[in-house]
Scaffold this motif. Structure first.
Motif, PDB file in Angstrom:
ATOM      1  N   GLY A  11      55.984  48.335  19.739  1.00 45.93           N
ATOM      2  CA  GLY A  11      55.931  46.964  20.224  1.00 45.93           C
ATOM      3  C   GLY A  11      56.045  45.918  19.133  1.00 45.93           C
ATOM      4  N   VAL A  12      55.158  46.011  18.134  1.00 47.93           N
ATOM      5  CA  VAL A  12      55.126  44.977  17.105  1.00 47.93           C
ATOM      6  C   VAL A  12      56.053  45.304  15.942  1.00 47.93           C
ATOM      7  N   LEU A  13      55.845  46.451  15.312  1.00 44.85           N
ATOM      8  CA  LEU A  13      56.589  46.759  14.093  1.00 44.85           C
ATOM      9  C   LEU A  13      58.091  46.868  14.348  1.00 44.85           C
ATOM     10  N   PHE A  19      61.440  45.855  12.304  1.00 42.96           N
ATOM     11  CA  PHE A  19      61.427  46.776  11.167  1.00 42.96           C
ATOM     12  C   PHE A  19      62.308  47.981  11.476  1.00 42.96           C
ATOM     13  N   GLU A  20      63.249  48.290  10.579  1.00 38.03           N
ATOM     14  CA  GLU A  20      64.195  49.384  10.804  1.00 38.03           C
ATOM     15  C   GLU A  20      63.994  50.545   9.848  1.00 38.03           C
ATOM     16  N   GLY A  21      62.999  50.445   8.971  1.00 36.39           N
ATOM     17  CA  GLY A  21      62.767  51.496   7.984  1.00 36.39           C
ATOM     18  C   GLY A  21      61.968  52.662   8.542  1.00 36.39           C
ATOM     19  N   VAL A  22      61.602  53.567   7.651  1.00 33.69           N
ATOM     20  CA  VAL A  22      60.833  54.757   8.014  1.00 33.69           C
ATOM     21  C   VAL A  22      59.361  54.374   8.197  1.00 33.69           C
ATOM     22  N   ILE A  23      58.771  54.831   9.285  1.00 34.02           N
ATOM     23  CA  ILE A  23      57.351  54.593   9.550  1.00 34.02           C
ATOM     24  C   ILE A  23      56.620  55.916   9.379  1.00 34.02           C
ATOM     25  N   VAL A  24      55.573  55.894   8.557  1.00 33.16           N
ATOM     26  CA  VAL A  24      54.810  57.093   8.208  1.00 33.16           C
ATOM     27  C   VAL A  24      53.360  56.879   8.619  1.00 33.16           C
ATOM     28  N   ALA A  51      53.970  57.251  19.591  1.00 31.73           N
ATOM     29  CA  ALA A  51      53.784  55.865  19.149  1.00 31.73           C
ATOM     30  C   ALA A  51      55.016  55.353  18.422  1.00 31.73           C
ATOM     31  N   GLY A  52      55.843  56.276  17.876  1.00 24.21           N
ATOM     32  CA  GLY A  52      57.081  55.870  17.242  1.00 24.21           C
ATOM     33  C   GLY A  52      57.165  56.144  15.758  1.00 24.21           C
ATOM     34  N   ASN A  53      56.214  56.870  15.205  1.00 26.27           N
ATOM     35  CA  ASN A  53      56.255  57.208  13.784  1.00 26.27           C
ATOM     36  C   ASN A  53      57.407  58.163  13.493  1.00 26.27           C
ATOM     37  N   ASP A  54      58.014  58.002  12.321  1.00 28.21           N
ATOM     38  CA  ASP A  54      59.101  58.884  11.906  1.00 28.21           C
ATOM     39  C   ASP A  54      58.584  60.116  11.176  1.00 28.21           C
ATOM     40  N   MET A  55      57.523  59.936  10.413  1.00 26.59           N
ATOM     41  CA  MET A  55      56.949  61.049   9.645  1.00 26.59           C
ATOM     42  C   MET A  55      55.446  61.122   9.933  1.00 26.59           C
TER      43      MET A  55
END
Length: 131
Positions: A11-13, A19-24, A51-55
Motif C-alpha cells: 500500500g504505502v511503499l 518504490f521500485e527497488g528490492v524490499i527485504v 505483504a510484498g517483500n522480495d527477500m
C-alpha cells in the motif's frame, strides 16, 4: 510489524511512494514478529511474502517457508508477481556486480543510493506499534 504488513509494503511503499527497488524483511527468526503472528514460522514467512517483500531474511524453516509459498502460486498473476520479485533481486545483484562470477567480491558502496531512505523511514514509522 512492517515486514508482515501488506498495507505498509504494497500500500504505502510500493503504492503511495512508488518504490521500485528490492524490499527485504527484518530477520523472520526474531521473536518480535511472533508476538504479532503467532508461533507458526511458516505462517510468518507466508505473511511476509504476501505483504510484498522480495527477500525474506532468516525464516525459522527455509524449507517449510519455500514449500508453503510455492504451493500458493496457482495463477498467472501469482507467477507474474513472483517473476517480478526475482527480476528485482537479480537486477540489484547485477548492478552490484554479484553475478560476475566472484562470490566474495567487495561491493562498491558508491553504487548504493540511500538518499531516499530517511524519507521512506519517516513515512513507514506510522505503521510501527506504539510502545
Amino acid at each position: 510489524p512492517v515486514s508482515v504488513s501488506e498495507k505498509a509494503i504494497k500500500g504505502v511503499l510500493r503504492g503511495e511512494l512508488g518504490f521500485e527497488g528490492v524490499i527485504v524483511t527484518d530477520g523472520l527468526g526474531m521473536n518480535g514478529v511472533y508476538k504479532w503472528c503467532g508461533e507458526d514460522s511458516t505462517k510468518v514467512a507466508v505473511a511476509a511474502y504476501k505483504a510484498g517483500n522480495d527477500m525474506l531474511l532468516m525464516p525459522r524453516s527455509c524449507t517449510c517457508a519455500l514449500d508453503e509459498i510455492t504451493s500458493g502460486i496457482k495463477t498467472r498473476s501469482d507467477r507474474a508477481d513472483l517473476d517480478a520479485r526475482v527480476r528485482r533481486v537479480l537486477r540489484l545483484k547485477a548492478r552490484m556486480g554479484l553475478l560476475d562470477g566472484e562470490p566474495y567480491k567487495k561491493i562498491d558502496r558508491s553504487l548504493i543510493d540511500l538518499s531516499a531512505a530517511d524519507k521512506l523511514k519517516e513515512k513507514m514509522w506510522r505503521f510501527a506499534p506504539e510502545q
